[in-house]
Design a protein around this motif. Structure first.
Motif, PDB file in Angstrom:
ATOM      1  N   GLN A  27       0.828  -1.210   0.000  1.00  0.00           N
ATOM      2  CA  GLN A  27       0.000   0.000   0.000  1.00  0.00           C
ATOM      3  C   GLN A  27       0.863   1.263   0.000  1.00  0.00           C
ATOM      4  O   GLN A  27       0.486   2.275  -0.579  1.00  0.00           O
ATOM      5  N   TYR A  28       2.006   1.209   0.657  1.00  0.00           N
ATOM      6  CA  TYR A  28       2.875   2.378   0.807  1.00  0.00           C
ATOM      7  C   TYR A  28       3.716   2.650  -0.440  1.00  0.00           C
ATOM      8  O   TYR A  28       4.034   3.798  -0.740  1.00  0.00           O
ATOM      9  N   GLU A  29       4.062   1.626  -1.191  1.00  0.00           N
ATOM     10  CA  GLU A  29       4.977   1.778  -2.319  1.00  0.00           C
ATOM     11  C   GLU A  29       4.556   2.850  -3.325  1.00  0.00           C
ATOM     12  O   GLU A  29       5.378   3.694  -3.693  1.00  0.00           O
ATOM     13  N   PRO A  30       3.300   2.889  -3.796  1.00  0.00           N
ATOM     14  CA  PRO A  30       2.939   3.936  -4.762  1.00  0.00           C
ATOM     15  C   PRO A  30       3.100   5.352  -4.202  1.00  0.00           C
ATOM     16  O   PRO A  30       3.558   6.254  -4.905  1.00  0.00           O
ATOM     17  N   GLU A  31       2.763   5.547  -2.934  1.00  0.00           N
ATOM     18  CA  GLU A  31       2.920   6.862  -2.304  1.00  0.00           C
ATOM     19  C   GLU A  31       4.406   7.209  -2.159  1.00  0.00           C
ATOM     20  O   GLU A  31       4.816   8.346  -2.403  1.00  0.00           O
ATOM     21  N   PHE A  32       5.190   6.225  -1.763  1.00  0.00           N
ATOM     22  CA  PHE A  32       6.633   6.432  -1.603  1.00  0.00           C
ATOM     23  C   PHE A  32       7.254   6.849  -2.930  1.00  0.00           C
ATOM     24  O   PHE A  32       8.026   7.807  -2.994  1.00  0.00           O
ATOM     25  N   ALA A  34       5.705   8.148  -5.530  1.00  0.00           N
ATOM     26  CA  ALA A  34       5.106   9.389  -6.023  1.00  0.00           C
ATOM     27  C   ALA A  34       5.724  10.630  -5.375  1.00  0.00           C
ATOM     28  O   ALA A  34       5.723  11.704  -5.981  1.00  0.00           O
ATOM     29  N   ILE A  35       6.265  10.488  -4.185  1.00  0.00           N
ATOM     30  CA  ILE A  35       6.829  11.658  -3.504  1.00  0.00           C
ATOM     31  C   ILE A  35       8.074  12.181  -4.215  1.00  0.00           C
ATOM     32  O   ILE A  35       8.518  13.304  -3.977  1.00  0.00           O
ATOM     33  N   VAL A  85       2.876   9.092   3.748  1.00  0.00           N
ATOM     34  CA  VAL A  85       3.729   9.952   2.936  1.00  0.00           C
ATOM     35  C   VAL A  85       4.011  11.290   3.624  1.00  0.00           C
ATOM     36  O   VAL A  85       5.093  11.853   3.466  1.00  0.00           O
ATOM     37  N   LYS A  86       3.091  11.788   4.413  1.00  0.00           N
ATOM     38  CA  LYS A  86       3.315  13.062   5.118  1.00  0.00           C
ATOM     39  C   LYS A  86       4.434  12.922   6.151  1.00  0.00           C
ATOM     40  O   LYS A  86       5.190  13.872   6.378  1.00  0.00           O
ATOM     41  N   GLU A  89       7.573  13.080   4.134  1.00  0.00           N
ATOM     42  CA  GLU A  89       7.758  14.450   3.653  1.00  0.00           C
ATOM     43  C   GLU A  89       8.328  15.345   4.753  1.00  0.00           C
ATOM     44  O   GLU A  89       9.271  16.102   4.525  1.00  0.00           O
ATOM     45  N   ARG A  90       7.791  15.236   5.970  1.00  0.00           N
ATOM     46  CA  ARG A  90       8.306  16.042   7.089  1.00  0.00           C
ATOM     47  C   ARG A  90       9.744  15.660   7.433  1.00  0.00           C
ATOM     48  O   ARG A  90      10.580  16.521   7.693  1.00  0.00           O
ATOM     49  N   LEU A  91      10.025  14.367   7.416  1.00  0.00           N
ATOM     50  CA  LEU A  91      11.376  13.908   7.718  1.00  0.00           C
ATOM     51  C   LEU A  91      12.376  14.435   6.694  1.00  0.00           C
ATOM     52  O   LEU A  91      13.428  14.960   7.046  1.00  0.00           O
TER      53      LEU A  91
END
Length: 119
Positions: A27-32, A34-35, A85-86, A89-91
């Protein structure tokens, strides 16, 4: 172990360590991936810890996703993160604005970073 510091002008890289069987990772891979659009100066990589055992060596990842972030030849962050993803992004924003010494870096992080960077 000596402290690790960021290197001015050296390229940045974010590596997500996951496993294909992990539903959270899928589930996380597409968001990762896309960032990358928000951080074009950073190279993003996805490493399946089971498919790429030669890279992982003796490193045992127990919590997914685990991120390895570094600049140049030095890792600056190594550890599990919430699969949001947020959070990433913050990190990244924090590290890019003020790269700091990486204190408390596990001993296996530097050799792992070097193996990944060699690819």
């Amino acid at each position: 172990m000596q402290p690790v510091t960021a290197q001015d002008g050296a390229p940045w890289r974010v590596v997500c360590l996951c496993a294909a069987w992990c539903g959270v990772c899928r589930q996380y891979e597409p968001e990762f991936l896309a960032i990358q659009e928000k951080f074009p100066q950073i190279r993003f990589s996805w490493v399946d810890v089971e498919d790429q055992e030669e890279i992982m060596g003796d490193v045992d990842v127990e919590t997914f996703p685990t991120l390895l972030i570094g600049q140049g030849a030095q890792p600056l962050f190594f550890g599990p993160v919430l699969p949001q993803v947020k959070v990433l992004e913050r990190l990244l924003t924090s590290l890019l604005q003020a790269p700091q010494e990486a204190s408390g870096m596990p001993s296996e992080a530097v050799p792992l970073w070097q193996r990944i960077a060699a690819q």
